[in-house]
Enzyme design. Structure first.
Site: not given
Lengths: 668, 668
Positions: A149, A188, A428
């Site tokens: 992302t 993350g 998601e």
């Protein structure tokens, strides 16, 4: 006041009384809800190890700052991995999974190293690459993360801007994030933890674009942990939850990596600068996505069931007001309005638990070579994920409000559950995006049906209901009760079929009458497509949950669960009346009787609800809730927690003498 | 990457383009939405002072721990009061209110001293008491708080356990919290700040109970700020929001206070121990409650409008995917599904702003001597507060989800709005409690109607619709469009009237057929009563909002606002279809056409929405949002905020060398 609470409190007594009222065998249901005897045993064993460990148990959960949360979760990560090794649990085994679930609680900043990083490596790397990198990650010699992302680009892969240019002279790739919007954002473990990243970038070779590829990049010095030259990396700052997870940003300025750091399973860059897309390339597979979503439906069940446990236990001991003036103050759980808030959510937890397992079984059965089946499963998992994430989060909030003021205290444990639960509404796949994907599939199914093909699987109902009754007439036969799982299943599937047909008509209208392009027509028809997907998802949940009546359980437990399934279905009708009204599937009289049945079911389930939440088996140390502990001693726990509030370390808080006292003495 | 953002960004350009598309006069609408020219001028003036003050502007909002939040708000309180005095603003004046609103932002730990403490004193104290205490509080010589709620007891006054016993020998009251559940819990400012409290306790005189009274108690030493003997006081720990507000607990052990510290306007304790309830006692007045709730409806509007501002601005600059392949990436605001999420919430902000003002005007008109009118206004304010708190909070969450992943970052500003907004769902009355109160009033109105009396005011529609059509037949005449504010008003009021009648029949059934007591029957009928109250509230909102078409505005602004009112009404039908279905008020065809009209209204409003949120006029420094700033430069702000994250102060975070490195080198 400290001496209070040594004898069993009034609240504990009330909860003990509740437990005497149940109709079913508690142990049998507990084992059933926890996935059978073996699974339950493993959970208990691993949970016991974690919860007695002074580092892994999270006693200070409600008091940590962002920095402390991060530091503490590093410490806990280390301890968990040490224990995993001490116990000789093999990564990926059932016991190791239970251990990790209990230990990680929500998120370790090293967790993605084991999941996403190795998974992507294994699926995109050559054998040599996998053999080299995966063991390093699994042994924590490196800490990996998955960097896809970007600040300006989410799930739309074609929008990614990060560039990797091949420099033939040195046989290296040069990576850059040329704009602010191209910075990697959100991955993350990336911020302060990871030493390596899988960077998703657009490949350029001699000025020609070669599409999106993955590159392994070292981010930090292995000794000093300092970022390497050309790399700007950091934590993206506080979020609603998941703060221990260390979501990060990454800027790249002419960072060079060796040619062999591109993952080359499906495409190759040769030393002399040729690009080859390899024939062994598989079609993109939906498998992993469906697997993740099945897990998400199940974890929605778990999160909602925690919130329901807290709210129901608290409501059973919280007394307020009178129903009968002579009878003294009553537990708020005896107010029908409170039951109406909470019992349907209890039923929803059971529904999601049951359907999550069904979806996982579907995934196991799944064969990627059957394109229609693959598309169906993907569509089902999309709507089930979107619906369950939304309803569970909303339900957790309802539980919090149902605890009144105390629910707003973090000590209730409910804000903690919420802040993690709501993340799944966007990660998601955001709900609208998912429903529109499912909508596309449903339009495809509708076209197949219209072209005379037979529909099978979970979408079979479409051809049935569009053939049997093609109009908008009510379908509950006179004299038939709505409080019947067979009737309810028909009602849900019929409404869904009609909404799918309606969306199809709208789409056709926009295409043919308004002459829009396909994509423009899909956009205009979005409200109808979303509604069709939601109705399809609601039908999937209800119909699969209805099969709980066949569970291998003794009769009282089975009857109680069937009552929950009925309540669930009738409540979904209340919540989504539009589905049934717009399609004419139900009449005003049907709706009125649904309300009556709900009322009866609330009374029927009342004696069982406290024991039912016991059967979820959430230990106190997992709930972190002053309101929801097993013994019901809520007020003592609220006070004990409050004593640990950092502001209470001193009688006179920091700032009082500096700011308040001068104000109180200053000239008016 | 830092150099990006010096030239106007692509995002800023997109937002500037949006602003060229509006149909109305921006200044005119801005003044209208901000309460007229004078009010708007005062707001601007006061806001400018606050937002350029280095202490009052809250630059670090997203990074503070609980202790820091508290300390910082003490500092800000001091500064605000100094400024208030410097500017010579008189407390209670319009300008002072605007100043305080801007400065306090959410809550100062000294704010309740000025509001609740002085208000309760003024209404319950004798003239001597008021003259003595109120100036001390207003000049901040003392800091007062209002201590009613107990750990085990909320809004149910009869349940309170704190005791005040009169000791005639010393002419003192002895105050005790004899049980854990009787500790005062939640009062704002109580924990670490207040020097004095108004303690609500049950009075005992020579063993005889004399009901609930108020007592002024000094809590802390005026020099050292240490708690006085017998007093246990502290902060109740972190909550979802309002942490600067210093909610506290209070335990009392034989705390003695002088006789004259009981507030004696309505009851007297004489030195020799006689108790007299005084005839000047007024009936409990609903006035203050209605006033607070009118304010709450308005502040729901403000909070929701902030969230909508952020989400709409961000959606206008966030680009993702294609609708037309040739046209490049599109703003997510061009997706109809996104419009369908956000535009109805924009309309809702306007509805609440308008109806909040109407409710305030009702309060001003209010004469407490008309019992029915007082009950009606109280009932209306209850359902309007409950509905608006619920819908606004849910709407703020929708805005957050509509911003995708970035909405989950605290830098979006949305989590901050949410955590304060949701508190209003439980404080000043939890929704179910409020709806049941309104339900009681509606049953009373129904009885009056049945006994042949004429209903007036906002409940007049009940007699109209139960007389005109007493069955469940549809009421939209053939050929009439639902996209008509007159028709919509009828539909809402008719459905409400029928649901009130239905609740009445259920209640009668439980009373007469099942032979339940009145309170038991009310409890059993709760789901029907709640629904009746909700439908009444929905009708109030819609019908009053529909009058916005009469606003003194030039035609384009008025037309646009009427479009918003239509969208609002049709959306509430979508959200509450059950009201209209169960009562037969609408047909499936009506519902289908409602959907069509919504679609058209989304397209109609699309060019105006960015300018419309501009007209709310929320300065960037108030929104605290990287996504919602006026210039649209979202990505630069996200990065600027992230650089200030405390974890990024060092490249290598605390804990890495202690925990991560040893793990990476430990034996496998």
């Amino acid at each position: 006041m400290d001496e209070v609470g040594k004898a069993p409190s009034h609240q504990s007594h009330l909860l003990a009384q509740e437990r005497k009222r149940r109709s079913f065998d508690l142990e049998e249901l507990t084992i059933f809800l926890n996935g059978g005897a073996d699974s339950y045993k493993a959970k208990n064993e691993m949970e016991a190890i974690v919860l007695k460990d002074p580092i892994l148990r999270q006693d200070d959960l409600h008091f940590l700052s962002h920095e402390e949360e991060y530091r503490f979760s590093l410490q806990r990560s280390k301890r968990a991995i040490e224990l995993l090794r001490e116990l000789k649990l093999e990564w990926g085994s059932a016991k190791a999974n239970k251990f990790w679930q209990a230990a990680e609680s929500e998120s370790f900043p090293v967790g993605l190293n084991l999941h996403m990083f190795t998974h992507a490596l294994a699926s995109q790397g050559t054998k040599e690459q996998v053999d080299f990198w995966v063991p390093l990650a699994k042994d924590f010699r490196i800490i990996g993360c998955y960097a896809q992302t970007e600040l300006g680009h989410g799930s739309f892969l074609r929008g990614l801007e990060t560039r990797a240019e091949y420099d033939q002279t040195t046989q290296e790739f040069i990576l850059n994030t040329p704009t602010l919007t191209s910075m990697k954002w959100w991955p993350g473990s990336l911020g302060k933890t990871a030493t390596h990243a899988l960077v998703i970038a657009r490949l350029y070779m001699a000025g020609r674009e070669r599409g999106i590829h993955m590159f392994i990049m070292q981010l930090r010095d292995m000794e000093t942990h300092q970022p390497l030259p050309g790399i700007t990396v950091g934590n993206i700052g506080p979020r609603v939850g998941y703060n221990p997870n260390d979501n990060g940003f990454l800027g790249l300025k002419n960072v060079r990596i060796p040619r062999m750091h591109m993952l080359m399973r499906f495409a190759e860059v040769t030393p002399d600068g040729r690009y080859a897309s390899l024939t062994r390339a598989a079609k993109p597979s939906y498998g992993t996505m469906v697997w993740i979503r099945a897990g998400l439906v199940t974890s929605r069940a778990v999160k909602l069931s925690k919130a329901v446990t807290i709210a129901i236990r608290y409501s059973a001991v919280r007394q307020q007001g009178h129903i009968d003036d002579k009878a003294g103050e009553v537990a708020v759980l005896d107010y029908v309005s409170q039951q109406h808030l909470l019992f349907p959510l209890l039923a929803t937890s059971l529904a999601y638990l049951h359907v999550g397992r069904w979806l996982y079984a579907e995934y196991v059965r799944y064969r990627p070579d059957n394109a229609m089946q693959a598309a169906e499963m993907h569509a089902n998992s999309s709507t089930l994920k979107a619906l369950s994430a939304y309803v569970a989060t909303k339900g957790i909030e309802t539980c919090r409000r149902a605890c009144g003021g105390h629910g707003y205290s973090r000590f209730s444990g409910l804000p903690h559950i919420y802040k993690y639960a709501t993340a799944a509404e966007t990660y998601e796949g955001e709900a609208m995006v998912l429903h529109l994907q499912t909508g596309r599939f449903l339009m495809k199914a509708l076209r197949l049906f219209k072209s005379g093909q037979t529909l099978t699987g979970t979408i079979k109902y479409l051809s049935h209901w569009l053939t049997v009754v093609s109009d908008t007439s009510p379908i509950v036969p006179a004299g038939k009760s709505l409080a019947d799982l067979f009737v309810l299943s028909n009602v849900f599937e019929c409404a869904a079929a009609r909404l799918i047909a309606l969306a199809g008509r709208k789409l056709e209208h926009f295409l043919e009458q308004d002459g829009l392009s396909k994509e423009q027509a899909m956009n205009r028809a979005a409200p109808w497509l979303v509604r069709a997907s939601e109705a399809h998802g609601e039908a999937l949940f209800l119909v699969r949950f209805a099969s709980i009546g066949d569970a291998k359980l003794s009769r009282p437990a089975r009857e109680m669960l069937k009552g929950c399934a009925l309540l669930y279905g009738l409540w979904r009708i209340e919540e989504n009346t539009m589905f049934f009204m717009e399609t004419g599937t139900l009449t005003p009289g049907n709706i009125q009787s649904a309300r009556e049945h709900i009322s009866e079911l609330l009374a029927l389930l009342r004696p069982d609800v406290v024991s039912l939440v016991d059967a979820f088996d959430h230990p106190d140390e997992v709930l972190h809730s002053a309101l929801g502990a097993y013994d019901g001693d809520v007020y003592k726990r609220m006070y004990d927690y409050a004593k640990r509030e950092p502001l209470n370390k001193t009688e006179v808080a920091d700032g009082i003498h500096e700011y308040l006292k001068p104000l109180m003495k200053s000239k008016v």
